[in-house]
Design a protein around this motif. Structure first.
Motif, mmCIF file in Angstrom:
data_model
loop_
_atom_site.group_PDB
_atom_site.id
_atom_site.type_symbol
_atom_site.label_atom_id
_atom_site.label_comp_id
_atom_site.label_asym_id
_atom_site.label_seq_id
_atom_site.Cartn_x
_atom_site.Cartn_y
_atom_site.Cartn_z
ATOM 1 N N ARG A 80 -17.943 7.985 14.384
ATOM 2 C CA ARG A 80 -19.182 6.611 14.362
ATOM 3 C C ARG A 80 -18.638 5.601 15.264
ATOM 4 N N ASP A 81 -17.687 5.726 15.975
ATOM 5 C CA ASP A 81 -17.231 4.855 17.070
ATOM 6 C C ASP A 81 -16.816 3.403 16.448
ATOM 7 N N ALA A 82 -16.032 3.736 15.173
ATOM 8 C CA ALA A 82 -15.555 2.580 14.549
ATOM 9 C C ALA A 82 -14.194 2.186 15.125
ATOM 10 N N ASP A 83 -13.751 1.347 14.836
ATOM 11 C CA ASP A 83 -12.212 0.854 15.545
ATOM 12 C C ASP A 83 -11.424 1.024 14.058
ATOM 13 N N VAL A 84 -10.605 2.299 14.432
ATOM 14 C CA VAL A 84 -9.904 2.593 12.994
ATOM 15 C C VAL A 84 -8.453 2.162 13.136
ATOM 16 N N ARG A 85 -7.895 1.756 11.907
ATOM 17 C CA ARG A 85 -6.462 1.513 11.847
ATOM 18 C C ARG A 85 -5.914 2.090 10.491
ATOM 19 N N ILE A 86 -5.008 2.794 10.485
ATOM 20 C CA ILE A 86 -4.162 3.708 9.282
ATOM 21 C C ILE A 86 -3.057 2.827 8.951
ATOM 22 N N LEU A 87 -3.060 2.258 7.515
ATOM 23 C CA LEU A 87 -1.799 1.518 7.007
ATOM 24 C C LEU A 87 -1.310 2.294 5.902
ATOM 25 N N SER A 88 -0.055 2.777 6.096
ATOM 26 C CA SER A 88 0.365 3.847 4.914
ATOM 27 C C SER A 88 1.368 2.496 4.101
ATOM 28 N N VAL A 89 0.978 2.360 2.907
ATOM 29 C CA VAL A 89 1.604 1.208 1.919
ATOM 30 C C VAL A 89 2.307 2.140 0.604
ATOM 31 N N PRO A 90 3.390 1.115 0.160
ATOM 32 C CA PRO A 90 3.957 1.569 -1.045
ATOM 33 C C PRO A 90 3.005 1.750 -2.244
ATOM 34 N N SER A 91 3.201 2.329 -3.269
ATOM 35 C CA SER A 91 2.446 2.618 -4.296
ATOM 36 C C SER A 91 1.941 1.242 -5.192
ATOM 37 N N PHE A 92 0.901 1.057 -5.440
ATOM 38 C CA PHE A 92 0.563 -0.208 -6.380
ATOM 39 C C PHE A 92 0.734 0.088 -7.762
ATOM 40 N N SER A 93 1.123 -1.062 -8.507
ATOM 41 C CA SER A 93 1.483 -0.804 -9.900
ATOM 42 C C SER A 93 0.070 -0.912 -10.729
ATOM 43 N N ALA A 94 0.176 -0.573 -11.783
ATOM 44 C CA ALA A 94 -0.887 -0.649 -12.987
ATOM 45 C C ALA A 94 -1.164 -2.280 -13.025
ATOM 46 N N GLY A 95 -2.430 -2.523 -13.436
ATOM 47 C CA GLY A 95 -2.742 -4.165 -13.460
ATOM 48 C C GLY A 95 -1.863 -4.752 -13.963
ATOM 49 N N GLY A 96 -1.272 -5.946 -13.315
ATOM 50 C CA GLY A 96 -0.397 -6.857 -13.455
ATOM 51 C C GLY A 96 0.986 -6.618 -13.683
ATOM 52 N N TRP A 97 1.205 -5.251 -13.750
ATOM 53 C CA TRP A 97 2.810 -4.834 -14.065
ATOM 54 C C TRP A 97 3.822 -5.539 -13.029
ATOM 55 N N ASP A 98 3.336 -5.483 -11.895
ATOM 56 C CA ASP A 98 4.037 -6.256 -10.798
ATOM 57 C C ASP A 98 3.294 -7.319 -10.075
ATOM 58 N N ARG A 99 2.907 -8.172 -10.895
ATOM 59 C CA ARG A 99 2.188 -9.256 -10.732
ATOM 60 C C ARG A 99 2.505 -10.383 -9.744
ATOM 61 N N GLU A 100 3.776 -10.518 -9.321
ATOM 62 C CA GLU A 100 4.507 -11.468 -8.204
ATOM 63 C C GLU A 100 4.505 -10.522 -6.776
ATOM 64 N N ALA A 101 3.986 -9.228 -6.713
ATOM 65 C CA ALA A 101 4.076 -8.480 -5.595
ATOM 66 C C ALA A 101 3.104 -9.538 -4.277
ATOM 67 N N PRO A 102 3.919 -10.021 -3.447
ATOM 68 C CA PRO A 102 3.199 -10.747 -2.267
ATOM 69 C C PRO A 102 2.109 -9.998 -1.458
ATOM 70 N N LEU A 103 2.684 -8.687 -0.923
ATOM 71 C CA LEU A 103 1.695 -7.784 -0.252
ATOM 72 C C LEU A 103 1.573 -8.619 1.195
ATOM 73 N N PRO A 104 2.550 -9.207 1.912
ATOM 74 C CA PRO A 104 2.145 -9.953 2.998
ATOM 75 C C PRO A 104 1.402 -9.040 4.272
ATOM 76 N N ILE A 105 2.148 -7.615 4.371
ATOM 77 C CA ILE A 105 1.410 -6.929 5.330
ATOM 78 C C ILE A 105 -0.019 -6.336 5.157
ATOM 79 N N GLU A 106 -0.206 -6.130 3.888
ATOM 80 C CA GLU A 106 -1.611 -5.626 3.256
ATOM 81 C C GLU A 106 -2.542 -6.537 3.381
ATOM 82 N N THR A 107 -2.082 -7.737 3.118
ATOM 83 C CA THR A 107 -2.860 -8.873 3.190
ATOM 84 C C THR A 107 -3.443 -9.421 4.698
ATOM 85 N N ALA A 108 -2.530 -9.310 5.607
ATOM 86 C CA ALA A 108 -2.854 -9.834 6.881
ATOM 87 C C ALA A 108 -3.849 -8.812 7.437
#
Length: 383
Positions: free
Chosen positions: A69-97
């Motif tokens: 569809r002519d979208a500009d695609v980027r693929i980011l492979s990330v570590p697994s997320f924890s269940a809700g709130g289990w790792d609540r202090e995770a900053p996720l700077p790369i994912e957020t950016a």
């Protein structure tokens, strides 16, 4: 011991079977519906945020459809997320950016990433991103089954369900295993027709109607949950005034108490509406979307009180697979059978895509043939 036939459902993407590279062909009808639902357009900056353990064939299928569809695609492979709130202090700077620069995020995580502060709903709305979540559903199985339902059929089911549910003063949910809950003070989410808009977060495959009760009374017998999996013996949660007052049931009860030592309240619940979503072999977050299923989210109290303005830290989703649901005395779901599937107005919409008895059949083992999935945009009428 448990008698739940879904006790062996996977607990993460690493437990999902890999599929043949050639199976990408069979995934494309579902991926087509995904792209339509997210309103993917040429020039969109698309971020595919996929956990390391997601099947590469699933990632390739979505990326290829977006690129076509002519979208500009980027693929980011990330570590697994924890269940809700289990790792609540995770900053996720790369994912957020990366998320902050995207027009569209397609997220393949096991646990809902919106339980984390950097990617919570308020951040999605502030960035005006269209955020599609395949939580527990970035799998070939999910794309082959629930994703094949034409979106127009799902929108018709949502609209019809909300006409009845929005007017309800109380809803009672019971099950053969002993659940008996009554909800009141109901607020239902209306996603509206069509696909995602800027600031939207929605799950895929599309699945049900979400609501927030002010009052919940009764007993929930948990059949599966994000904290306990399938309990080895009955796990009974007693609620009064929307607060959890008692948790009983062996090892699973102890696990649930440790997850939120300060207690729980009933945050939200959902009725499944998608007849093509998997049941046998499906993950919890797939099965919750199956037509006639019910699930609810217990959330941890903050300093002894419910706080709904932030992430659901210590959030635990609980599943009831085949409930009976009564809305103001009228049966809405009967032993897991969503009665709306038999209504003429729903069958009329389904007939635009194929035989209604095929489109609306709620046996998900019978995979919807690709010619009835909406690939051609409908337009043909079936009796």
């Amino acid at each position: 011991m448990t008698i739940n036939p879904y006790a062996a459902s996977p607990f993460s993407y690493v437990a999902e079977p890999a599929v043949s590279p050639y199976s990408i062909v069979e995934l494309m009808p579902g991926v087509h519906n995904l792209c339509e639902y997210v309103r993917l357009a040429a020039g969109d900056r698309v971020l595919l945020m996929m956990e390391h353990t997601v099947d590469p064939v699933v990632v390739q299928a979505i990326a290829a459809a977006a690129a076509l569809r002519d979208a500009d695609v980027r693929i980011l492979s990330v570590p697994s997320f924890s269940a809700g709130g289990w790792d609540r202090e995770a900053p996720l700077p790369i994912e957020t950016a990366a998320f902050h620069e995207a027009d569209v995020v397609i997220s393949g995580t096991w646990w809902g990433e919106v339980h984390t502060a950097p990617l919570f709903f308020d951040q999605i709305r502030a960035r005006s991103v269209r955020f599609l979540s395949l939580h527990m559903a970035a799998t070939a199985g999910a794309l082959l089954t629930g994703a094949r339902l034409p979106a127009e059929v799902f929108h018709a089911l949502v609209a019809r369900a909300l006409r009845q549910l929005n007017a309800a003063s109380s809803i009672r949910v019971t099950s053969a295993r002993g659940t008996d809950l009554t909800f009141a003070g109901l607020t239902f989410e209306d996603p509206g027709p069509g696909g995602l808009r800027p600031g939207d977060w929605r799950p895929f495959p599309y699945g049900g109607v979400n609501f927030w009760p002010a009052e919940t009374e009764g007993v929930l017998v948990v059949e599966d949950s994000t904290v306990t999996g399938v309990p080895e013996e009955p796990l009974r949660v007693t609620l009064e005034g929307n607060l959890v007052r008692k948790i009983e049931g062996g090892a699973a009860a102890g696990q649930l108490r440790r997850y939120a030592p300060g207690g729980f309240y009933m945050r939200h619940a959902l009725f499944g509406l998608n007849p093509k979503v998997r049941v046998a072999g499906g993950t919890q977050f797939e099965r919750e979307k199956h037509a006639g299923a019910f699930y609810c989210g217990l959330d941890g109290l903050t300093d002894g009180a419910p706080v709904t303005s932030g992430p659901g830290f210590a959030h635990c989703d609980c599943q009831v697979d085949r409930p009976t649901v009564v809305v103001d005395g009228e049966t809405f779901v009967e032993r897991g059978r969503l009665l709306l599937l038999d209504e003429p107005e729903i069958r009329e919409v389904a007939a635009r895509f194929g035989p209604p008895e095929v489109i609306l059949d709620d046996n998900p083992v019978m995979i919807l043939p690709r010619r009835y999935t909406g690939l051609s945009g409908g337009g043909r009428s079936f009796p």
